[in-house]
Scaffold this active site. Structure first.
Site, PDB file in Angstrom:
ATOM      1  CE  LYS A 187     -41.863  -9.491  -7.229  1.00  0.00           C
ATOM      2  NZ  LYS A 187     -43.134  -8.778  -7.192  1.00  0.00           N
ATOM      3  CG  ASP A 244     -45.979  -8.327  -4.624  1.00  0.00           C
ATOM      4  OD1 ASP A 244     -45.454  -7.371  -4.032  1.00  0.00           O
ATOM      5  OD2 ASP A 244     -45.368  -9.042  -5.438  1.00  0.00           O
TER       6      ASP A 244
END
Ligand code: ATR
Length: 283
Positions: free
Chosen positions: A71, A107
């Site tokens: 990520k 997220d």
């Protein structure tokens, strides 16, 4: 599913990837809306990340999800990175627009959305405690700052890591404190929400033991772990009459926001939730 020459392909990369629920969640959404799209998982080692990202263009994929451990590093291979993702320092969703790759982080908004829908909680003006100072804790800290909380306490086993995170973001909100687990006591009595962002509580890990009994009535206990759906941490909160919020919603809503970025259509969240629950039973 009828795959042919016009089917649009999306994927998720990570290592490991076998347990990812995202293929089930996204394919259920495509099916629900009758879209000619398919989503597949790929295990990609760290030293093959750049090639994997470039394959989006080479294979003309519509986009990609990125999970652990890629990520953060993936950002350097993209053409653009959205402001929130830059703020968080991590990308979990890539959109391919005519060969230009843009990275997003869904997220934080996924967490806020699930908190709003599933626990009716609006962080604005609230006092929150974040347990953990890793990547997930950082994304949730950014979510709370964007949602204009009143104060944040970051509680971590390793105090120095919490302090580093608090110092980095204090410029956005002066009321960010760092503590170790023992340091939680003075803050828990006035907290509106406490969230576990560590892996504690997962199937094979130990559980989090914090003095939840000191929380005010009506406060929310949240956990980003979703294996099991009800962690020991949440069970303890239920037993003392507190409101709880489990981790599956964050996964589903981060996926729903990604789906909307890729398709421009409203995500069929209920179908996605159902698919996540079914896939969780099977894995
Ligand atoms: P992620 O990116 O998934 O958040 P991470 O960066 O490895 O993963 O962070 C893991 C978090 O879980 C950290 O806050 C870690 O605490 P430390 O900074 O003290 O290592 C926390 N964590 C992991 N195992 C733990 C344990 N057994 N007890 C307490 N905290 C734990």
């Amino acid at each position: 599913m009828n795959i042919d020459g016009s089917t649009k392909v999306l994927c998720i990369i990570g290592d490991p990837i076998e347990h990812s629920l995202s293929p089930a969640i996204q394919n259920a959404a495509f099916k629900e809306l009758g879209l000619d799209m398919v989503y597949v998982p790929f295990r990609v080692a760290e030293d093959r990340l750049e090639e994997a990202v470039n394959s989006i263009r080479a294979l003309n994929m519509a986009g990609m999800n990125v999970t652990i451990p890629h990520k953060e590093k993936v950002m350097m291979y993209l053409d653009r990175v959205d402001e929130l993702a830059r703020f968080i320092g991590a990308v979990n969703t890539i959109v391919n627009r005519d060969g230009e790759l843009t990275g997003y982080n869904t997220d934080a908004d996924g967490y806020l959305e699930s908190l709003a829908v599933e626990a009716g909680f609006d962080p604005k003006g609230k006092n929150v405690i974040i347990v953990g100072a890793g990547g997930a804790g950082r994304a949730i800290l950014c979510a709370f700052l964007a949602a204009e909380v009143n104060s944040v306490v970051i509680a971590n086993r390793t105090y120095d890591r919490a302090k580093k995170l608090a110092d980095e973001f204090r410029i956005k909100n002066e009321s960010i404190e760092a503590v170790d687990f023992d340091g939680i006591y003075p803050y828990i009595k006035t907290a509106d929400l406490i969230v576990n962002t560590t892996s504690l509580g997962m199937m094979d890990k130990g559980s989090l033991d914090l003095p939840l009994g000191l929380l005010p009535k009506g406060s929310v206990v949240s956990d980003i772990v979703y294996r099991p759906l009800k962690t020991e941490f949440l069970k303890k909160a239920v037993a003392i009459g507190l409101k709880t919020h489990g981790g599956l919603g964050m996964l589903v809503y981060q996926g729903a926001i990604g789906f909307e970025l890729w398709t421009g259509k409203k995500a069929p969240v209920e179908a996605m939730k159902k698919a996540a629950l079914e896939a969780l039973k099977e894995k």
